[in-house]
Design an enzyme around this catalytic site. Structure first.
Site, PDB file in Angstrom:
ATOM      1  N   MET A  42      53.757 -32.608 -42.235  1.00  0.00           N
ATOM      2  CA  MET A  42      52.420 -32.006 -42.226  1.00  0.00           C
ATOM      3  C   MET A  42      52.550 -30.484 -42.194  1.00  0.00           C
ATOM      4  O   MET A  42      51.613 -29.776 -41.834  1.00  0.00           O
ATOM      5  CB  MET A  42      51.609 -32.518 -41.036  1.00  0.00           C
ATOM      6  CG  MET A  42      51.347 -34.022 -41.143  1.00  0.00           C
ATOM      7  SD  MET A  42      49.821 -34.545 -40.366  1.00  0.00           S
ATOM      8  CE  MET A  42      50.106 -34.065 -38.696  1.00  0.00           C
ATOM      9  N   GLY A  43      53.718 -29.972 -42.575  1.00  0.00           N
ATOM     10  CA  GLY A  43      53.903 -28.525 -42.671  1.00  0.00           C
ATOM     11  C   GLY A  43      54.137 -27.861 -41.323  1.00  0.00           C
ATOM     12  O   GLY A  43      54.410 -28.516 -40.317  1.00  0.00           O
ATOM     13  N   TYR A  44      54.021 -26.538 -41.326  1.00  0.00           N
ATOM     14  CA  TYR A  44      54.353 -25.694 -40.170  1.00  0.00           C
ATOM     15  C   TYR A  44      55.747 -26.088 -39.669  1.00  0.00           C
ATOM     16  O   TYR A  44      55.949 -26.460 -38.511  1.00  0.00           O
ATOM     17  CB  TYR A  44      53.300 -25.780 -39.065  1.00  0.00           C
ATOM     18  CG  TYR A  44      53.175 -24.433 -38.371  1.00  0.00           C
ATOM     19  CD1 TYR A  44      52.543 -23.373 -39.022  1.00  0.00           C
ATOM     20  CD2 TYR A  44      53.732 -24.203 -37.120  1.00  0.00           C
ATOM     21  CE1 TYR A  44      52.480 -22.121 -38.425  1.00  0.00           C
ATOM     22  CE2 TYR A  44      53.667 -22.957 -36.525  1.00  0.00           C
ATOM     23  CZ  TYR A  44      53.036 -21.928 -37.181  1.00  0.00           C
ATOM     24  OH  TYR A  44      52.977 -20.691 -36.602  1.00  0.00           O
ATOM     25  N   LEU A  45      56.682 -26.002 -40.595  1.00  0.00           N
ATOM     26  CA  LEU A  45      58.005 -26.600 -40.397  1.00  0.00           C
ATOM     27  C   LEU A  45      58.810 -25.894 -39.311  1.00  0.00           C
ATOM     28  O   LEU A  45      58.793 -24.670 -39.210  1.00  0.00           O
ATOM     29  CB  LEU A  45      58.783 -26.545 -41.724  1.00  0.00           C
ATOM     30  CG  LEU A  45      58.066 -27.193 -42.914  1.00  0.00           C
ATOM     31  CD1 LEU A  45      58.928 -27.091 -44.164  1.00  0.00           C
ATOM     32  CD2 LEU A  45      57.706 -28.643 -42.638  1.00  0.00           C
ATOM     33  N   HIS A  79      62.134 -30.454 -38.724  1.00  0.00           N
ATOM     34  CA  HIS A  79      61.936 -30.746 -40.156  1.00  0.00           C
ATOM     35  C   HIS A  79      63.137 -30.270 -40.969  1.00  0.00           C
ATOM     36  O   HIS A  79      63.585 -30.945 -41.907  1.00  0.00           O
ATOM     37  CB  HIS A  79      60.696 -30.010 -40.687  1.00  0.00           C
ATOM     38  CG  HIS A  79      59.415 -30.376 -40.027  1.00  0.00           C
ATOM     39  ND1 HIS A  79      58.726 -29.522 -39.210  1.00  0.00           N
ATOM     40  CD2 HIS A  79      58.682 -31.517 -40.081  1.00  0.00           C
ATOM     41  CE1 HIS A  79      57.620 -30.105 -38.789  1.00  0.00           C
ATOM     42  NE2 HIS A  79      57.565 -31.315 -39.290  1.00  0.00           N
ATOM     43  N   GLN A 114      44.707 -39.407 -40.537  1.00  0.00           N
ATOM     44  CA  GLN A 114      45.427 -39.831 -39.311  1.00  0.00           C
ATOM     45  C   GLN A 114      44.939 -39.106 -38.072  1.00  0.00           C
ATOM     46  O   GLN A 114      45.505 -39.276 -36.993  1.00  0.00           O
ATOM     47  CB  GLN A 114      46.940 -39.698 -39.495  1.00  0.00           C
ATOM     48  CG  GLN A 114      47.465 -38.278 -39.600  1.00  0.00           C
ATOM     49  CD  GLN A 114      48.944 -38.252 -39.985  1.00  0.00           C
ATOM     50  OE1 GLN A 114      49.307 -38.533 -41.118  1.00  0.00           O
ATOM     51  NE2 GLN A 114      49.809 -37.926 -39.032  1.00  0.00           N
ATOM     52  N   LYS A 158      61.200 -30.151 -30.331  1.00  0.00           N
ATOM     53  CA  LYS A 158      60.516 -29.285 -31.310  1.00  0.00           C
ATOM     54  C   LYS A 158      59.281 -30.007 -31.837  1.00  0.00           C
ATOM     55  O   LYS A 158      59.345 -31.199 -32.165  1.00  0.00           O
ATOM     56  CB  LYS A 158      61.442 -29.001 -32.496  1.00  0.00           C
ATOM     57  CG  LYS A 158      62.739 -28.343 -32.119  1.00  0.00           C
ATOM     58  CD  LYS A 158      62.716 -26.881 -32.433  1.00  0.00           C
ATOM     59  CE  LYS A 158      64.072 -26.276 -32.105  1.00  0.00           C
ATOM     60  NZ  LYS A 158      64.040 -24.816 -32.099  1.00  0.00           N
ATOM     61  N   SER A 179      55.334 -28.947 -34.015  1.00  0.00           N
ATOM     62  CA  SER A 179      54.406 -27.920 -34.508  1.00  0.00           C
ATOM     63  C   SER A 179      53.339 -27.639 -33.449  1.00  0.00           C
ATOM     64  O   SER A 179      52.798 -26.547 -33.370  1.00  0.00           O
ATOM     65  CB  SER A 179      53.728 -28.392 -35.802  1.00  0.00           C
ATOM     66  OG  SER A 179      54.717 -28.793 -36.723  1.00  0.00           O
ATOM     67  N   ARG A 180      53.038 -28.644 -32.614  1.00  0.00           N
ATOM     68  CA  ARG A 180      51.995 -28.476 -31.589  1.00  0.00           C
ATOM     69  C   ARG A 180      52.466 -27.609 -30.413  1.00  0.00           C
ATOM     70  O   ARG A 180      51.633 -27.206 -29.599  1.00  0.00           O
ATOM     71  CB  ARG A 180      51.499 -29.836 -31.092  1.00  0.00           C
ATOM     72  CG  ARG A 180      50.690 -30.578 -32.150  1.00  0.00           C
ATOM     73  CD  ARG A 180      49.997 -31.814 -31.597  1.00  0.00           C
ATOM     74  NE  ARG A 180      49.023 -32.354 -32.536  1.00  0.00           N
ATOM     75  CZ  ARG A 180      49.241 -33.365 -33.372  1.00  0.00           C
ATOM     76  NH1 ARG A 180      50.411 -33.975 -33.403  1.00  0.00           N
ATOM     77  NH2 ARG A 180      48.292 -33.778 -34.200  1.00  0.00           N
TER      78      ARG A 180
HETATM   79  O1  PAF Z   1      55.097 -37.154 -38.873  1.00  0.00           O
HETATM   80  C1  PAF Z   1      54.266 -36.531 -39.576  1.00  0.00           C
HETATM   81  O2  PAF Z   1      54.319 -35.312 -39.708  1.00  0.00           O
HETATM   82  C2  PAF Z   1      53.154 -37.306 -40.279  1.00  0.00           C
HETATM   83  O3  PAF Z   1      52.687 -38.341 -39.487  1.00  0.00           O
HETATM   84  C3  PAF Z   1      53.569 -37.806 -41.677  1.00  0.00           C
HETATM   85  C4  PAF Z   1      54.680 -38.851 -41.605  1.00  0.00           C
HETATM   86  C5  PAF Z   1      54.020 -36.652 -42.543  1.00  0.00           C
HETATM   87  C6  PAF Z   1      52.375 -38.477 -42.367  1.00  0.00           C
HETATM   88  O4  PAF Z   1      51.307 -37.581 -42.522  1.00  0.00           O
END
Ligand code: PAF
Length: 284
Positions: A30-33, A37, A61, A184, A186-187
C-alpha cells in the site's frame, strides 16, 4: 524502472517478459515503503528475473472510521526505494482503475478470518483477498511476497491461493524491526515521540512470549496472560487482542502445539499496531 497506473499496460509488459522466458515476482504494497517492504522487493529480485511492485492504498480493506484518508502516501519516495531494491515496474493505479464504479464481486473467506484482525475489522480481509486476487490476475506472477508482520494476512492469502487454484508460490518473509525492536510499519509515522516509546511494549511482549515458548512453556494461555499483563502495565496502550492461534488455520489454541502464532493488535493512542511471533517447535 517504469511506473504505470494502467492495468492494460502492466499486462502488456508482463506478456512481453513472458515471451522472453522471464520469471516474474510480485510484491503487493500500500506504498509508503519502509525497510520491511524493501526486504520483500530485494528477496523477489533475487528469486525472479523481473519484479512488479503494486503501490495502492486499497479502499475496500478499510472499514468506516479507519485511516483510509490519512494513510501516508509518497509515490516519489516509493519509486526511489523500488528502484534501489531492484524492482522493474511499479503499478500505481487510482481506485477507479482498480474498481469499476459498479463492481459487485468480492473474494470472501470464512474460518480463517473469524479471529484476530478479522474479528476487529470485519470487512478487512474481504478487501485484502479481493484486491490481491485482482493483482494476481493482472500480473500473473510466478511468486508473490508478503511479510510475516501481517501474519493472519499471510495465512489467509496462502489459503485463498490453495482454494482458488492460483498457480502462484506465496513467499512469507520475516518481520523487519527497528534497532530497538519496534516492527516496521507505515503506521509508525502516526506516533508522537511519547507514543513511539510506549509502542515498544509490543515487541517486548513478543520477546517475552517467544522466550517463554522457547524455554519450554507449553501453555499458550500462560504465555498470552504474561504478555497481556506486560502490555497492560503501559499506560498509553489499549489491547485490541492478544491471542494464540494455529498459524495455518487461525483457530484458537491453548497449548503450544506447533505451528502456533501468538498475535496481537494494540492501540497506542489512536494508532492500532500489530505484531506476532510464530512458534515452530523446539527442533526448528
Ligand atoms: O499488506 C498490505 O499492505 C495490504 O494488505 C496488501 C496485501 C498490499 C493488499 O492491499
Amino acid at each position: 524502472m517504469k511506473i504505470t497506473g494502467q492495468k492494460r499496460e502492466v499486462k502488456e509488459i508482463v506478456k512481453q517478459w513472458r515471451a522472453e522466458g522471464l520469471s516474474v515476482g510480485l510484491v503487493p504494497t500500500m506504498g509508503y515503503l519502509h525497510e520491511g517492504h524493501e526486504s520483500l522487493i530485494r528477496r523477489a529480485a533475487s528469486e525472479n528475473d523481473r519484479v512488479v511492485v503494486s503501490d495502492f492504498v486499497n479502499p475496500t480493506q478499510f472499514g468506516p472510521g479507519e485511516d483510509l484518508e490519512s494513510y501516508p502516501r509518497d509515490i516519489d519516495r516509493d519509486a526511489a526505494v523500488c528502484e534501489a531494491a531492484g524492482a522493474s515496474l511499479i503499478f500505481h493505479p487510482q481506485p477507479e482503475e482498480m474498481y469499476a464504479g459498479d463492481a459487485c464481486t468480492f473474494v470472501d473467506m470464512t474460518g480463517l478470518t473469524a479471529e484476530l484482525c478479522g474479528k476487529s475489522r470485519p470487512i478487512h480481509f474481504r478487501g485484502v483477498c479481493t484486491v490481491v486476487a485482482k493483482l494476481f490476475n493482472i500480473v500473473r506472477p510466478d511468486r508473490a511476497y508478503f511479510g510475516q508482520k501481517d501474519g493472519q494476512q499471510l495465512s489467509v492469502i496462502r489459503r485463498m491461493v490453495r482454494d482458488l487454484d492460483f498457480d502462484i508460490e506465496i513467499v512469507g518473509c520475516p518481520i523487519v524491526r527497528e534497532a530497538d525492536g519496534l516492527a516496521k510499519s507505515s503506521r509508525n509515522t502516526y506516533l508522537s515521540e511519547e507514543e513511539r516509546k510506549a509502542a515498544l511494549v509490543l515487541s517486548r511482549a513478543v520477546r517475552l512470549g517467544k522466550d517463554m515458548a522457547e524455554n519450554g512453556e507449553k501453555s499458550a494461555d500462560v504465555i498470552v496472560k504474561a504478555m497481556t499483563e506486560l502490555i497492560d502495565r503501559e499506560p498509553l496502550a489499549r489491547i485490541d487482542y492478544v491471542k494464540a492461534v494455529n498459524a495455518v488455520n487461525i483457530e484458537p489454541v491453548s497449548v503450544m502445539e506447533p505451528p502456533v502464532m501468538v498475535a496481537m493488535a494494540v492501540f497506542i493512542g489512536k494508532t492500532r499496531l500489530i505484531d506476532n511471533f510464530v512458534y515452530e517447535g523446539e527442533d526448528r
